[in-house]
Write a protein that holds these residues in place. Structure first.
Motif, short mmCIF file in Angstrom:
data_model
loop_
_atom_site.label_atom_id
_atom_site.label_comp_id
_atom_site.label_asym_id
_atom_site.label_seq_id
_atom_site.Cartn_x
_atom_site.Cartn_y
_atom_site.Cartn_z
N THR A 22 0.82 -1.21 0.00
CA THR A 22 0.00 0.00 0.00
C THR A 22 0.85 1.26 0.00
OG1 THR A 22 -0.11 -0.10 2.41
CG2 THR A 22 -1.92 -1.12 1.18
N THR A 23 2.14 1.10 0.26
CA THR A 23 3.05 2.23 0.14
C THR A 23 3.43 2.37 -1.32
OG1 THR A 23 3.95 1.76 2.32
CG2 THR A 23 5.25 3.18 0.90
N LEU A 24 3.52 3.58 -1.80
CA LEU A 24 3.86 3.77 -3.21
C LEU A 24 5.36 3.97 -3.43
CD1 LEU A 24 1.26 6.11 -4.95
CD2 LEU A 24 1.63 3.67 -5.30
N TYR A 25 5.93 4.88 -2.67
CA TYR A 25 7.30 5.30 -2.93
C TYR A 25 8.16 5.29 -1.68
CZ TYR A 25 4.64 7.38 -6.77
OH TYR A 25 3.78 7.58 -7.81
N PRO A 67 14.73 20.20 8.44
CA PRO A 67 15.94 21.00 8.22
C PRO A 67 17.21 20.16 8.31
CG PRO A 67 14.42 22.15 9.67
CD PRO A 67 13.85 20.80 9.44
N GLY A 68 18.02 20.22 7.25
CA GLY A 68 19.29 19.50 7.23
C GLY A 68 19.18 18.00 7.04
N LYS A 69 17.98 17.51 6.73
CA LYS A 69 17.79 16.07 6.57
C LYS A 69 17.28 15.72 5.18
CE LYS A 69 17.09 15.19 11.50
NZ LYS A 69 16.24 14.52 12.53
N GLY A 70 16.97 14.44 4.99
CA GLY A 70 16.59 13.95 3.69
C GLY A 70 15.10 14.06 3.41
N LEU A 71 14.73 13.60 2.21
CA LEU A 71 13.35 13.66 1.77
C LEU A 71 12.55 12.49 2.35
CD1 LEU A 71 14.06 14.37 -2.01
CD2 LEU A 71 13.34 16.03 -0.30
N GLU A 72 11.30 12.77 2.68
CA GLU A 72 10.39 11.73 3.17
C GLU A 72 9.07 11.85 2.43
OE1 GLU A 72 8.77 9.95 7.40
OE2 GLU A 72 8.95 12.13 7.23
N TRP A 73 8.67 10.77 1.78
CA TRP A 73 7.37 10.75 1.10
C TRP A 73 6.28 10.64 2.16
CZ3 TRP A 73 4.02 6.29 0.65
CH2 TRP A 73 2.91 6.51 -0.18
N ILE A 74 5.30 11.55 2.08
CA ILE A 74 4.19 11.56 3.04
C ILE A 74 3.02 10.75 2.51
CG2 ILE A 74 2.50 12.98 4.23
CD1 ILE A 74 4.55 15.30 4.03
N SER A 124 0.33 10.12 -1.37
CA SER A 124 -0.11 10.55 -2.69
C SER A 124 -1.56 10.14 -2.91
CB SER A 124 0.75 9.91 -3.79
OG SER A 124 2.09 10.35 -3.72
N MET A 125 -2.21 10.91 -3.76
CA MET A 125 -3.58 10.62 -4.12
C MET A 125 -3.68 10.52 -5.63
SD MET A 125 -7.04 12.87 -3.53
CE MET A 125 -7.73 11.92 -2.20
N TYR A 126 -4.31 9.47 -6.12
CA TYR A 126 -4.55 9.36 -7.55
C TYR A 126 -5.71 10.29 -7.90
CZ TYR A 126 -4.67 7.10 -12.13
OH TYR A 126 -4.61 6.83 -13.47
N HIS A 127 -5.76 10.75 -9.11
CA HIS A 127 -6.79 11.72 -9.50
C HIS A 127 -8.20 11.18 -9.29
CE1 HIS A 127 -8.17 9.90 -13.38
NE2 HIS A 127 -7.00 9.29 -13.25
N SER A 128 -8.33 9.85 -9.26
CA SER A 128 -9.65 9.24 -9.08
C SER A 128 -10.08 9.21 -7.62
CB SER A 128 -9.64 7.81 -9.62
OG SER A 128 -8.69 7.03 -8.89
N TYR A 152 -2.69 6.83 -0.89
CA TYR A 152 -1.60 5.98 -0.43
C TYR A 152 -0.76 6.81 0.54
CZ TYR A 152 -3.00 3.55 -4.65
OH TYR A 152 -3.74 2.92 -5.62
N TYR A 153 -0.47 6.24 1.71
CA TYR A 153 0.24 6.99 2.73
C TYR A 153 1.47 6.25 3.22
CZ TYR A 153 -4.19 9.59 3.04
OH TYR A 153 -5.30 10.34 2.76
N ASN A 154 2.46 7.02 3.66
CA ASN A 154 3.62 6.45 4.33
C ASN A 154 3.12 5.77 5.62
OD1 ASN A 154 5.95 6.12 6.02
ND2 ASN A 154 7.00 7.68 4.80
N PRO A 155 3.44 4.50 5.79
CA PRO A 155 2.94 3.79 6.98
C PRO A 155 3.29 4.48 8.29
CG PRO A 155 3.88 2.24 5.43
CD PRO A 155 4.20 3.61 4.91
N SER A 156 4.42 5.16 8.33
CA SER A 156 4.85 5.80 9.57
C SER A 156 4.01 7.02 9.91
CB SER A 156 6.32 6.20 9.47
OG SER A 156 6.50 7.23 8.51
N LEU A 157 3.26 7.53 8.95
CA LEU A 157 2.44 8.73 9.16
C LEU A 157 0.96 8.47 8.96
CD1 LEU A 157 4.68 11.25 7.17
CD2 LEU A 157 4.51 11.08 9.67
N LYS A 158 0.63 7.29 8.51
CA LYS A 158 -0.71 6.99 8.03
C LYS A 158 -1.82 7.35 9.01
CE LYS A 158 -3.40 3.26 5.91
NZ LYS A 158 -3.37 1.87 5.41
N SER A 159 -1.59 7.13 10.30
CA SER A 159 -2.64 7.39 11.29
C SER A 159 -2.93 8.88 11.46
CB SER A 159 -2.24 6.78 12.64
OG SER A 159 -1.08 7.41 13.14
#
Lengths: 111, 118
Positions: A97-100, B42-49, B51-55, B59-66
């Protein structure tokens, strides 16, 4: 979901070639040809440099090339230039369920 | 030319909800693509939070999903991020971006810094 592993830093002299690795698992890098690379200069948004492992978007220099072997993807910068000094991140599509997932990031220094 | 622009409060108090909007121009959200959020402390790397498909599929990062909700308003051609119960660890530059499965993030917003502090 663990981040993809990249070296913290890579350096090279002008004109040289350098390679940045991006190691994941069979659930991400190894399982799909959906690895992309991003360049980020300080204070700027990331810029797409490579997609689908080895494809370059229009406008990106052909000095940047990508490849993959097993669970490790690589970005090679040839003919290193001062303007290439930046942070680089890989990203991969991942199953479930994770995309990226992003890589940990690599700081490229031009000596 | 596709352009994305984030907007929202630059300062949020701990335990409150962070809300950001991404205005899209040059492309209709309802026409396709994934629309997502990425952050960078700040000073750290990228984290995907997430995404939503246009429909509408999300889809969420499991660590932030809640704590995360991404939604889209096609009438305004914008999409939004809500992150609840924020702490100082949520302080970051937040980017919105467009993508596909094969090309996750081809267009990015300029980013907006959100600081969590009382």
């Amino acid at each position: 979901q663990s981040a993809l592993t990249q070296p913290a830093s890579v350096s090279g002299s002008p004109g040289q070639s350098i390679t940045i690795s991006c190691t994941g698992t069979s659930s991400d890098v190894g399982g799909y040809n959906y690895v992309s690379w991003y360049q980020q200069h300080p204070g700027k948004a990331p810029k797409l440099m490579i997609y689908e492992v080895s494809n370059r978007p229009s406008g990106v220099s052909n000095r940047f090339s990508g490849s993959k072997s097993g669970n490790t993807a690589s970005l090679t910068i040839s003919g290193l230039q001062a303007e290439d000094e930046a942070d680089f991140y890989c990203s991969s599509y991942t199953s479930g369920t994770t995309l990226y997932v992003f890589g940990t990031g690599t700081k490229v220094t031009v000596l | 030319q596709v352009q994305l622009q984030e907007s929202g409060p630059g300062l949020v108090k701990p335990s409150e909800t962070l809300s950001l909007t991404c205005d899209v121009s040059g492309y209709f959200i309802r026409s396709g693509y994934y629309w997502g959020w990425i952050r960078q402390p700040p000073g750290k790397g990228l984290e995907w939070i997430g995404s939503m498909y246009h429909s509408g599929s999300t889809y969420y990062n499991p660590s932030l999903k809640s704590r995360v909700t991404i939604s889209v308003d096609t009438s305004k051609n914008q999409f939004s991020l809500k992150l609840s119960s924020v702490t100082a660890a949520d302080t970051a530059v937040y980017y919105c971006a467009r993508g596909t499965v094969a090309i996750p993030f081809d267009y990015w917003g300029q980013g907006t810094l959100v600081t969590v502090s009382s």
